[in-house]
Enzyme design. Structure first.
Site, PDB file in Angstrom:
ATOM      1  N   ARG A 174       5.753 -15.006  -2.487  1.00 10.04           N
ATOM      2  CA  ARG A 174       5.756 -13.726  -1.964  1.00 10.04           C
ATOM      3  C   ARG A 174       4.102 -13.960  -0.730  1.00 10.04           C
ATOM      4  NH1 ARG A 174       4.112  -9.509  -6.324  1.00 10.04           N
ATOM      5  NH2 ARG A 174       3.958  -8.168  -4.989  1.00 10.04           N
TER       6      ARG A 174
ATOM      7  N   LYS B 297      -5.351  -4.269  -2.884  1.00 15.22           N
ATOM      8  CA  LYS B 297      -5.183  -3.243  -2.309  1.00 15.22           C
ATOM      9  C   LYS B 297      -5.069  -2.077  -2.688  1.00 15.22           C
ATOM     10  CE  LYS B 297      -2.003  -5.512  -0.058  1.00 15.22           C
ATOM     11  NZ  LYS B 297      -2.253  -6.262  -0.791  1.00 15.22           N
TER      12      LYS B 297
ATOM     13  N   ARG C  65       0.279  -9.571 -14.681  1.00 15.30           N
ATOM     14  CA  ARG C  65      -0.198  -7.650 -14.392  1.00 15.30           C
ATOM     15  C   ARG C  65       0.881  -6.747 -14.657  1.00 15.30           C
ATOM     16  NH1 ARG C  65      -0.294  -6.334  -7.720  1.00 15.30           N
ATOM     17  NH2 ARG C  65       1.752  -6.103  -7.781  1.00 15.30           N
TER      18      ARG C  65
ATOM     19  N   ARG D  85       6.917  -6.336 -12.814  1.00 20.60           N
ATOM     20  CA  ARG D  85       8.159  -5.773 -12.214  1.00 20.60           C
ATOM     21  C   ARG D  85       8.423  -7.183 -11.736  1.00 20.60           C
ATOM     22  NH1 ARG D  85       3.522  -3.988  -7.201  1.00 20.60           N
ATOM     23  NH2 ARG D  85       4.586  -5.128  -5.862  1.00 20.60           N
TER      24      ARG D  85
HETATM   25  P1  AMP Z   1       3.823  -4.567  -2.597  1.00 21.32           P
HETATM   26  O1  AMP Z   1       3.929  -3.281  -3.603  1.00 21.32           O
HETATM   27  O2  AMP Z   1       3.094  -4.027  -1.003  1.00 21.32           O
HETATM   28  O3  AMP Z   1       3.272  -6.414  -2.278  1.00 21.32           O
HETATM   29  O4  AMP Z   1       5.008  -4.827  -1.669  1.00 21.32           O
HETATM   30  C1  AMP Z   1       6.370  -5.256  -2.492  1.00 21.32           C
HETATM   31  C2  AMP Z   1       7.209  -5.610  -1.945  1.00 21.32           C
HETATM   32  O5  AMP Z   1       8.021  -5.088  -0.737  1.00 21.32           O
HETATM   33  C3  AMP Z   1       7.389  -6.708  -0.710  1.00 21.32           C
HETATM   34  O6  AMP Z   1       7.481  -7.726  -1.292  1.00 21.32           O
HETATM   35  C4  AMP Z   1       8.083  -6.390   0.827  1.00 21.32           C
HETATM   36  O7  AMP Z   1       9.333  -7.227   0.084  1.00 21.32           O
HETATM   37  C5  AMP Z   1       8.293  -5.099   0.515  1.00 21.32           C
HETATM   38  N1  AMP Z   1       7.632  -4.632   1.533  1.00 21.32           N
HETATM   39  C6  AMP Z   1       5.674  -3.394   1.406  1.00 21.32           C
HETATM   40  N2  AMP Z   1       5.692  -2.960   2.518  1.00 21.32           N
HETATM   41  C7  AMP Z   1       6.489  -4.053   3.581  1.00 21.32           C
HETATM   42  C8  AMP Z   1       6.222  -3.634   5.008  1.00 21.32           C
HETATM   43  N3  AMP Z   1       5.124  -3.448   5.295  1.00 21.32           N
HETATM   44  N4  AMP Z   1       6.662  -5.033   5.625  1.00 21.32           N
HETATM   45  C9  AMP Z   1       7.905  -5.519   4.769  1.00 21.32           C
HETATM   46  N5  AMP Z   1       8.840  -5.448   3.561  1.00 21.32           N
HETATM   47  C10 AMP Z   1       7.683  -4.533   2.738  1.00 21.32           C
END
Ligand code: AMP
Length: 216
Positions: free
Chosen positions: A171, A13, A127, A160
């Protein structure tokens, strides 16, 4: 144009949002980046969000909604935006609609990326992310020129915390349980554009342009 990208973590994404941002000339908003930034700056939001993020769980809706609302109200979003990572569940989607309506906007397209679980685990565990500019690499599929350093800004690459193998599994479970139901939600509203997320960056980008009825 307002575009939302949905897909499991590691579906590509962020990469595709970057390409789409250049094509559509509207900002790319990543909820994960906004939250990571808040954590780095140790703001109140960051301190509240960190514990959930470290466990691979969703941050409570009210925190994320506040962060997103603040961002989409900024001036550079007036002609639209691409959001990656939000909404992550049906209740966030239900908040997004009136939030956008209050700005005279709506969701135009929801692009979903289909990528099998084994492929996701391979991608995420290799990653590496630049601590400085957020650029992403993969130790096998897309390594940096100089090991451990970003090609763009020479920043340090790191893994990360939530890209460690046990957090990846958590996740993915959260994605299945909380986020996958959004596909049905947006399909029922005629907004879902499903894209095969396996292939080269360029191939996937072309599929997205096709799904959005844009010419390459
Ligand atoms: P991402 O980089 O999109 O994988 O997000 C990393 C982490 O941020 C996720 O595992 C969640 O803990 C938090 N996060 C990101 N976007 C959201 C969302 N829309 N709602 C809740 N938690 C989020």
């Amino acid at each position: 144009m307002q575009v939302i990208l949905i897909g499991p973590p590691g579906a590509g994404k962020g990469t595709q949002a970057g390409a789409l941002q250049e094509r559509l000339r509207v900002p790319h908003i990543s909820s994960g980046d906004l939250l990571r930034n808040a954590v780095k700056r140790k703001t109140e939001t960051g301190l509240q969000a960190k514990q959930y993020m470290d466990r691979g769980e969703l941050v409570p809706d009210d925190i994320v909604v506040r962060v997103i609302e603040e961002r989409v109200r900024q001036d550079d979003c007036r002609d639209g935006f691409i959001v990656d990572g939000f909404p992550r569940n049906v209740s966030q989607a239900e908040v997004l609609t009136p939030m956008l309506a209050s700005l005279g906007k709506m969701v135009d397209h929801v692009v979903s990326f289909a990528v099998p679980r084994e492929e996701i685990i391979k991608r995420l565990s290799g990653r590496r992310t630049c601590r400085n500019c957020g650029a992403m690499y993969h130790i096998i599929f897309d390594p940096p020129v100089n090991s451990g350093l970003c090609n763009k800004c020479n920043g340090e690459l790191y893994q990360r915390d939530d890209d460690q193998e046990d957090t990846i599994a958590a996740r993915l479970d959260v994605y299945q349980r909380e986020t996958a139901p959004l596909l049905e939600y947006y399909r029922a509203r005629g907004l879902l554009r499903e894209v095969n997320g396996i292939g080269s960056r360029e191939q996937i980008f072309e599929r997205i342009l096709g799904a959005l009825a844009l010419t390459p």
